[in-house]
Design a protein around this motif. Sequence first.
Motif, PDB file in Angstrom:
ATOM      1  N   SER A  36     -38.052   9.843  -3.808  1.00  0.00           N
ATOM      2  CA  SER A  36     -38.484   8.769  -4.710  1.00  0.00           C
ATOM      3  C   SER A  36     -39.091   7.606  -3.935  1.00  0.00           C
ATOM      4  O   SER A  36     -40.144   7.067  -4.313  1.00  0.00           O
ATOM      5  N   ALA A  39     -42.517   8.638  -2.436  1.00  0.00           N
ATOM      6  CA  ALA A  39     -43.532   8.675  -3.490  1.00  0.00           C
ATOM      7  C   ALA A  39     -43.947   7.258  -3.891  1.00  0.00           C
ATOM      8  O   ALA A  39     -45.140   6.972  -4.075  1.00  0.00           O
ATOM      9  N   GLN A 182     -42.380  14.697  -7.760  1.00  0.00           N
ATOM     10  CA  GLN A 182     -42.671  13.744  -6.691  1.00  0.00           C
ATOM     11  C   GLN A 182     -42.889  14.467  -5.356  1.00  0.00           C
ATOM     12  O   GLN A 182     -43.706  14.035  -4.541  1.00  0.00           O
ATOM     13  N   TYR A 185     -46.347  15.600  -5.483  1.00  0.00           N
ATOM     14  CA  TYR A 185     -47.208  14.424  -5.306  1.00  0.00           C
ATOM     15  C   TYR A 185     -47.330  14.046  -3.831  1.00  0.00           C
ATOM     16  O   TYR A 185     -48.423  13.770  -3.328  1.00  0.00           O
ATOM     17  N   TRP A 223     -48.283  10.185 -11.561  1.00  0.00           N
ATOM     18  CA  TRP A 223     -48.393   9.791 -10.159  1.00  0.00           C
ATOM     19  C   TRP A 223     -49.781  10.200  -9.676  1.00  0.00           C
ATOM     20  O   TRP A 223     -50.096  11.388  -9.609  1.00  0.00           O
TER      21      TRP A 223
END
Length: 261
Positions: A36, A39, A182, A185, A223
């Motif tokens: 987290s 990201a 994430q 991403y 994202w």
Amino acid sequence: MGKIRTRNQHQAEFVKCIQKFGGKYQTWEIFADFISMFACAISNGIDRVHFKPREEMYMQIIRKYTNEEQAIFPEMMGHVINGMEENRDCDFLGELYMALDLGSHWKGQFFTPYNVCECMAGITINDNVQTLEKQEWISVNDPACGAGATLVAAANIFHRKKINYQTQVLFTANDIDRVVAQMCYIQLSLLGCAGWVAVANTISNPVCGDPLMPVEKPGQEFWYTPFYFRGEWNCRRQIQIFKEMCGSWITPIEERNPGKI
């Protein structure tokens, strides 16, 4: 934590970083917090629309760790970056996720091995080579992306075929699980892929709109990778907005409708 089998030294060092926390936190908690924060750090360097809530998310996570523990996270980030730099042709985070036994059987999580993803991506791309050569750009989508192994494999195949995926391919992805979305991403961002990853249920709450400008609906979280904001892609979005505002009476000099695979 028992012996963890990893592919390379950077993955092994990443596991050692988790062990430095000394069992104070669950492995899942450390890993999810790291993903987290990583990201958020990438997103907040370029995406001003989502900056405030992600900065708050980052600070809320990091505050629960001591100064010594906080210093471990940049080290983990370095191993991910260096690992993907040394061998971009792998699912670095996905392999770690499964090696650490973090997959949720409630969500049916068992990541497809990278070589299988590479095979599937190769077949799809090879079947559409002529289409790719005729289009200015195309989009590729994985509606249940996991850590993004199939899209990572696609990017590497485009690269080997001398197709500039950073300017000619828009990568779009969905997953219902926020952490793995994430992960996807992060890996797409580190490879320089333009696109976005949506945390959304593909069946009950699908992403709608043009892939260049998806409609962010309630219950969805987007994202956008740094390369999504490159000049080429910004220009294409402006053209798309202009066409939508002016209507069908505009006829382009050369029709360049993108393909989709």
